[in-house]
Motif scaffolding. Structure first.
Motif, PDB file in Angstrom:
ATOM      1  N   PRO A  19      23.536 -32.711  -9.067  1.00  0.00           N
ATOM      2  CA  PRO A  19      23.096 -31.580  -9.743  1.00  0.00           C
ATOM      3  C   PRO A  19      23.577 -31.113 -11.146  1.00  0.00           C
ATOM      4  CG  PRO A  19      23.804 -31.206  -7.357  1.00  0.00           C
ATOM      5  CD  PRO A  19      24.366 -32.589  -7.845  1.00  0.00           C
ATOM      6  N   ARG A  20      24.996 -31.447 -11.419  1.00  0.00           N
ATOM      7  CA  ARG A  20      25.086 -30.989 -12.665  1.00  0.00           C
ATOM      8  C   ARG A  20      24.452 -31.993 -13.951  1.00  0.00           C
ATOM      9  NH1 ARG A  20      30.114 -28.042 -13.773  1.00  0.00           N
ATOM     10  NH2 ARG A  20      30.887 -27.187 -11.849  1.00  0.00           N
ATOM     11  N   GLN A  21      24.542 -33.261 -13.600  1.00  0.00           N
ATOM     12  CA  GLN A  21      23.835 -34.292 -14.547  1.00  0.00           C
ATOM     13  C   GLN A  21      22.341 -34.103 -14.623  1.00  0.00           C
ATOM     14  OE1 GLN A  21      25.452 -38.269 -14.737  1.00  0.00           O
ATOM     15  NE2 GLN A  21      27.322 -37.656 -13.532  1.00  0.00           N
ATOM     16  N   LEU A  22      21.756 -33.703 -13.387  1.00  0.00           N
ATOM     17  CA  LEU A  22      20.210 -33.395 -13.493  1.00  0.00           C
ATOM     18  C   LEU A  22      20.056 -32.217 -14.400  1.00  0.00           C
ATOM     19  CD1 LEU A  22      17.193 -33.701 -12.412  1.00  0.00           C
ATOM     20  CD2 LEU A  22      18.187 -32.097 -10.324  1.00  0.00           C
ATOM     21  N   SER A  23      21.175 -31.061 -14.223  1.00  0.00           N
ATOM     22  CA  SER A  23      20.848 -30.075 -15.045  1.00  0.00           C
ATOM     23  C   SER A  23      20.953 -30.469 -16.530  1.00  0.00           C
ATOM     24  CB  SER A  23      22.034 -28.815 -14.951  1.00  0.00           C
ATOM     25  OG  SER A  23      21.795 -28.633 -13.471  1.00  0.00           O
ATOM     26  N   GLY A  80      16.389 -12.706  -0.768  1.00  0.00           N
ATOM     27  CA  GLY A  80      17.518 -11.956  -0.206  1.00  0.00           C
ATOM     28  C   GLY A  80      18.499 -13.113   0.219  1.00  0.00           C
ATOM     29  N   GLN A  81      18.055 -14.451   0.115  1.00  0.00           N
ATOM     30  CA  GLN A  81      18.849 -15.416   0.771  1.00  0.00           C
ATOM     31  C   GLN A  81      19.821 -15.782  -0.471  1.00  0.00           C
ATOM     32  OE1 GLN A  81      19.367 -17.043   3.470  1.00  0.00           O
ATOM     33  NE2 GLN A  81      17.277 -16.759   4.639  1.00  0.00           N
ATOM     34  N   GLU A  82      21.122 -16.461  -0.240  1.00  0.00           N
ATOM     35  CA  GLU A  82      21.921 -16.898  -1.486  1.00  0.00           C
ATOM     36  C   GLU A  82      21.589 -18.423  -1.390  1.00  0.00           C
ATOM     37  OE1 GLU A  82      25.742 -15.442  -0.296  1.00  0.00           O
ATOM     38  OE2 GLU A  82      25.272 -13.643  -0.214  1.00  0.00           O
ATOM     39  N   PHE A  83      22.000 -18.915  -2.728  1.00  0.00           N
ATOM     40  CA  PHE A  83      21.872 -20.338  -2.872  1.00  0.00           C
ATOM     41  C   PHE A  83      23.109 -20.489  -4.129  1.00  0.00           C
ATOM     42  CE2 PHE A  83      17.579 -19.261  -2.172  1.00  0.00           C
ATOM     43  CZ  PHE A  83      16.851 -19.882  -1.798  1.00  0.00           C
ATOM     44  N   ASP A  84      23.526 -21.992  -3.872  1.00  0.00           N
ATOM     45  CA  ASP A  84      24.168 -22.870  -4.816  1.00  0.00           C
ATOM     46  C   ASP A  84      23.586 -23.156  -6.009  1.00  0.00           C
ATOM     47  OD1 ASP A  84      26.621 -22.022  -3.231  1.00  0.00           O
ATOM     48  OD2 ASP A  84      26.615 -23.987  -2.301  1.00  0.00           O
ATOM     49  N   ALA A  85      23.972 -23.200  -7.090  1.00  0.00           N
ATOM     50  CA  ALA A  85      23.201 -23.537  -8.579  1.00  0.00           C
ATOM     51  C   ALA A  85      24.229 -24.162  -9.376  1.00  0.00           C
ATOM     52  CB  ALA A  85      22.254 -22.412  -8.947  1.00  0.00           C
ATOM     53  N   VAL A  86      23.759 -24.688 -10.553  1.00  0.00           N
ATOM     54  CA  VAL A  86      24.515 -24.831 -11.609  1.00  0.00           C
ATOM     55  C   VAL A  86      24.079 -24.134 -12.670  1.00  0.00           C
ATOM     56  CG1 VAL A  86      25.236 -26.675 -13.426  1.00  0.00           C
ATOM     57  CG2 VAL A  86      25.285 -27.039 -10.720  1.00  0.00           C
ATOM     58  N   VAL A  87      24.821 -23.718 -13.628  1.00  0.00           N
ATOM     59  CA  VAL A  87      24.097 -22.912 -14.730  1.00  0.00           C
ATOM     60  C   VAL A  87      23.767 -23.994 -15.905  1.00  0.00           C
ATOM     61  CG1 VAL A  87      24.677 -21.158 -16.549  1.00  0.00           C
ATOM     62  CG2 VAL A  87      25.448 -20.927 -14.231  1.00  0.00           C
ATOM     63  N   ILE A  88      22.696 -23.939 -16.385  1.00  0.00           N
ATOM     64  CA  ILE A  88      22.203 -24.834 -17.414  1.00  0.00           C
ATOM     65  C   ILE A  88      22.397 -23.937 -18.613  1.00  0.00           C
ATOM     66  CG2 ILE A  88      20.160 -25.947 -18.386  1.00  0.00           C
ATOM     67  CD1 ILE A  88      19.143 -26.213 -16.003  1.00  0.00           C
ATOM     68  N   THR A  99      19.818 -19.499 -17.331  1.00  0.00           N
ATOM     69  CA  THR A  99      18.862 -20.328 -16.650  1.00  0.00           C
ATOM     70  C   THR A  99      19.616 -21.270 -15.612  1.00  0.00           C
ATOM     71  OG1 THR A  99      17.370 -20.946 -18.477  1.00  0.00           O
ATOM     72  CG2 THR A  99      17.055 -22.112 -16.416  1.00  0.00           C
ATOM     73  N   ILE A 100      19.527 -21.364 -14.354  1.00  0.00           N
ATOM     74  CA  ILE A 100      20.110 -22.124 -13.427  1.00  0.00           C
ATOM     75  C   ILE A 100      19.092 -23.388 -12.959  1.00  0.00           C
ATOM     76  CG2 ILE A 100      21.408 -20.208 -12.814  1.00  0.00           C
ATOM     77  CD1 ILE A 100      19.701 -19.908 -10.377  1.00  0.00           C
ATOM     78  N   GLN A 101      20.143 -24.304 -12.173  1.00  0.00           N
ATOM     79  CA  GLN A 101      19.313 -25.507 -11.792  1.00  0.00           C
ATOM     80  C   GLN A 101      19.713 -25.381 -10.233  1.00  0.00           C
ATOM     81  OE1 GLN A 101      17.588 -28.351 -13.099  1.00  0.00           O
ATOM     82  NE2 GLN A 101      17.318 -28.526 -10.831  1.00  0.00           N
ATOM     83  N   LEU A 102      18.694 -25.206  -9.418  1.00  0.00           N
ATOM     84  CA  LEU A 102      18.916 -25.514  -7.812  1.00  0.00           C
ATOM     85  C   LEU A 102      18.757 -26.945  -7.604  1.00  0.00           C
ATOM     86  CD1 LEU A 102      16.663 -22.550  -6.512  1.00  0.00           C
ATOM     87  CD2 LEU A 102      19.097 -22.602  -6.982  1.00  0.00           C
ATOM     88  N   ALA A 103      19.467 -27.494  -6.603  1.00  0.00           N
ATOM     89  CA  ALA A 103      19.389 -28.606  -6.050  1.00  0.00           C
ATOM     90  C   ALA A 103      18.377 -28.805  -5.040  1.00  0.00           C
ATOM     91  CB  ALA A 103      20.863 -29.051  -5.529  1.00  0.00           C
ATOM     92  N   ASN A 104      18.142 -27.720  -4.224  1.00  0.00           N
ATOM     93  CA  ASN A 104      17.148 -27.806  -2.955  1.00  0.00           C
ATOM     94  C   ASN A 104      16.758 -26.548  -2.596  1.00  0.00           C
ATOM     95  OD1 ASN A 104      15.880 -28.671  -0.725  1.00  0.00           O
ATOM     96  ND2 ASN A 104      17.658 -28.604   0.561  1.00  0.00           N
ATOM     97  N   PRO A 105      15.397 -26.287  -2.934  1.00  0.00           N
ATOM     98  CA  PRO A 105      14.406 -27.219  -3.868  1.00  0.00           C
ATOM     99  C   PRO A 105      15.042 -27.184  -5.334  1.00  0.00           C
ATOM    100  CG  PRO A 105      13.393 -24.848  -3.630  1.00  0.00           C
ATOM    101  CD  PRO A 105      14.870 -24.924  -2.923  1.00  0.00           C
ATOM    102  N   ALA A 106      14.535 -28.506  -6.074  1.00  0.00           N
ATOM    103  CA  ALA A 106      15.176 -29.043  -7.231  1.00  0.00           C
ATOM    104  C   ALA A 106      14.234 -28.364  -8.321  1.00  0.00           C
ATOM    105  CB  ALA A 106      15.241 -30.522  -7.068  1.00  0.00           C
ATOM    106  N   GLY A 112      27.421 -24.593 -17.183  1.00  0.00           N
ATOM    107  CA  GLY A 112      28.310 -25.711 -16.500  1.00  0.00           C
ATOM    108  C   GLY A 112      28.903 -25.252 -15.212  1.00  0.00           C
ATOM    109  N   GLU A 113      29.020 -24.067 -15.019  1.00  0.00           N
ATOM    110  CA  GLU A 113      29.634 -23.217 -13.854  1.00  0.00           C
ATOM    111  C   GLU A 113      28.777 -23.720 -12.650  1.00  0.00           C
ATOM    112  OE1 GLU A 113      30.908 -19.238 -14.245  1.00  0.00           O
ATOM    113  OE2 GLU A 113      32.834 -19.722 -14.977  1.00  0.00           O
TER     114      GLU A 113
END
Length: 442
Positions: A249-253, A358-366, A385-392, A404-405
């Motif tokens: 996910p980080r490298q996709l971002s 209302g749901q929570e997600f994990d993401a990487v900050v672009i 801007t954030i990058q979700l992995a699923n859905p991508a 990067g966080e």
């Protein structure tokens, strides 16, 4: 094996067919391109409408074709087993895959098979592929190495496709197959050869793009560092992009962020005097669009001009007369197509998330932003801007974000009509794992 076409499943507007064979220590490549000029009378109704449209535009529920379907999906399409008129490029390559000789002429051809990228990849990986496909890989890899050596770059992002199963729309994300890159290298080689022919003949239309400016490069280097994959000094950015793993996910971002280096592409027509800027920076060479005349207006003119130059004949007046307006026609068409594709993706993304507000997600900050003086004053909310992995996919997020966080975010809006999704930062980094899975979803 003869000519074959390689396209996504279900394609019927087939622009290109390829055949490869060995030539001593080198290679011979034939690349047949649909002869659209044989079906479109200059100045006629189809020609005028095609100039208005510029290109085939794709939407989730269908497409608006550049030409009538009787041409693009039947009479001019290089469908298997049928004799079709084509512009046939012939390239003589040395053992390193470099083009030594180029020719272009009109001919009748018959494609022997219509293959998908998945079929080609499977046949090659199995070890039982015919020589035509084995040579596609061999030449493709040589051309990729030449691209690396000249400093070219490819933005090989996972493909996002809007699909419909009859009841609902959804987004399919899949990483590009190596076979797609090998096949694309044949098209790139042809576009580079077309550009050189037109430069030597001092007439034509190029696809140009300036190199990234220092500020964009510096910003991308900073993003690469904070996302944990620094861009080594001295490494060409094309080589760096090829080293990224888009399943991370980080490298996709980071790969998404690299789009900032690919800006300013346009068309440059010329007749008699060469333009000051002739290179396409991502390809690191002069380049022209010439391999998709069923779906893109400018390719029809490039084919006709290149055939005249190869045959040492006059460029037809109708093609020469169109040059002053081709830049604006294609640029306007590209802007319209981009707006449609982006709007469709935004709407489907909002629909996919509409029942997860209302749901929570994990993401990487672009990319992030901080409020003035380090705190939210006068109702100011920084947006990054954030990058979700699923859905991508990428999304906007409110909060004090740091590029990067890995963070935890909450979906606060998914408006299908407005084609808007919005997240908010919950409370800082989410830790080393970034799954993109909503809380409670298992």
């Amino acid at each position: 094996m003869g000519f074959i076409t390689i396209d996504p499943p279900g394609s019927i507007d087939l622009d290109q067919a390829v055949h490869l064979e060995r030539r001593g220590s080198g290679y011979r490549v034939w690349y047949a391109i649909a002869d659209v000029p044989a079906f479109v009378a200059p100045g006629g109704a189809i020609d005028l409408e095609a100039r208005r449209r510029g290109q085939t535009v794709y939407a989730p529920d269908g497409r608006i074709s550049l030409h009538p379907e009787i041409i693009s999906e039947d009479a001019a399409s290089l469908l298997p087993g049928l004799v079709r008129p084509a512009y046939v490029w012939q390239f003589e390559l040395n053992e390193a895959g470099e083009v030594e000789e180029t020719d272009l002429r009109r001919a009748l051809i018959r494609s022997r098979a219509q293959l998908t990228y998945e079929q080609v990849q499977r046949d090659i990986d199995s070890g039982g592929a015919p020589e035509n496909l084995l040579l596609l890989r061999e030449v493709g890899l040589l051309r990729i190495e030449l691209e690396r050596l000249r400093g070219g770059a490819s933005l090989n992002l996972p493909e996002q496709e809007i699909a419909n199963d009859g009841d609902r729309y959804f987004i399919l994300t899949s990483p590009p197959l190596p076979a797609e890159d090998w096949n694309a290298q044949i098209s790139l080689m042809t576009g580079m050869a077309a550009a050189q022919l037109m430069i030597d003949g001092k007439i034509g239309v190029l696809r140009t793009m300036p190199p990234p400016d220092r500020e964009s490069v510096a910003r991308f280097r900073q993003q690469a560092r904070v996302l944990g994959t620094p861009w080594p000094e001295g490494m060409a950015y094309g080589e760096f992009l090829r080293s990224l793993d888009t399943t991370d996910p980080r490298q996709l971002s980071l790969m998404h962020a690299a789009a900032s280096l690919f800006r300013g592409a346009g068309y440059t027509a010329f007749d008699g005097e060469l333009p000051a800027a002739m290179s396409q920076a991502a390809i690191a060479a002069p380049y022209a669009h010439t391999t998709a005349p069923l779906r893109r207006l400018v390719d029809r003119f490039v084919l006709v001009i290149c055939a005249a130059l190869c045959g040492d004949t006059e460029v037809p007046a109708w093609a020469r007369d169109a040059l002053p307006e081709l830049n604006s026609l294609m640029n306007s068409s590209n802007q319209l197509s981009s707006r449609l594709e982006r709007g469709a993706l935004d709407a489907v993304e909002a629909a996919l998330l509409s029942n997860l507000v209302g749901q929570e997600f994990d993401a990487v900050v672009i990319s992030g932003a901080k409020p003035p003086n380090g705190n939210s004053q006068n109702g100011y909310l920084p947006v990054g801007t954030i990058q979700l992995a699923n859905p991508a996919f990428e999304a906007r997020c409110e909060g004090d974000l740091v590029a990067g966080e890995a963070v935890r975010v909450r979906l606060v809006r998914a408006d299908i009509d407005a084609r808007v999704t919005r997240f908010e930062l919950i409370n800082g980094p989410a830790g080393p794992g970034v799954s993109g899975t909503p809380a409670g979803a298992g």
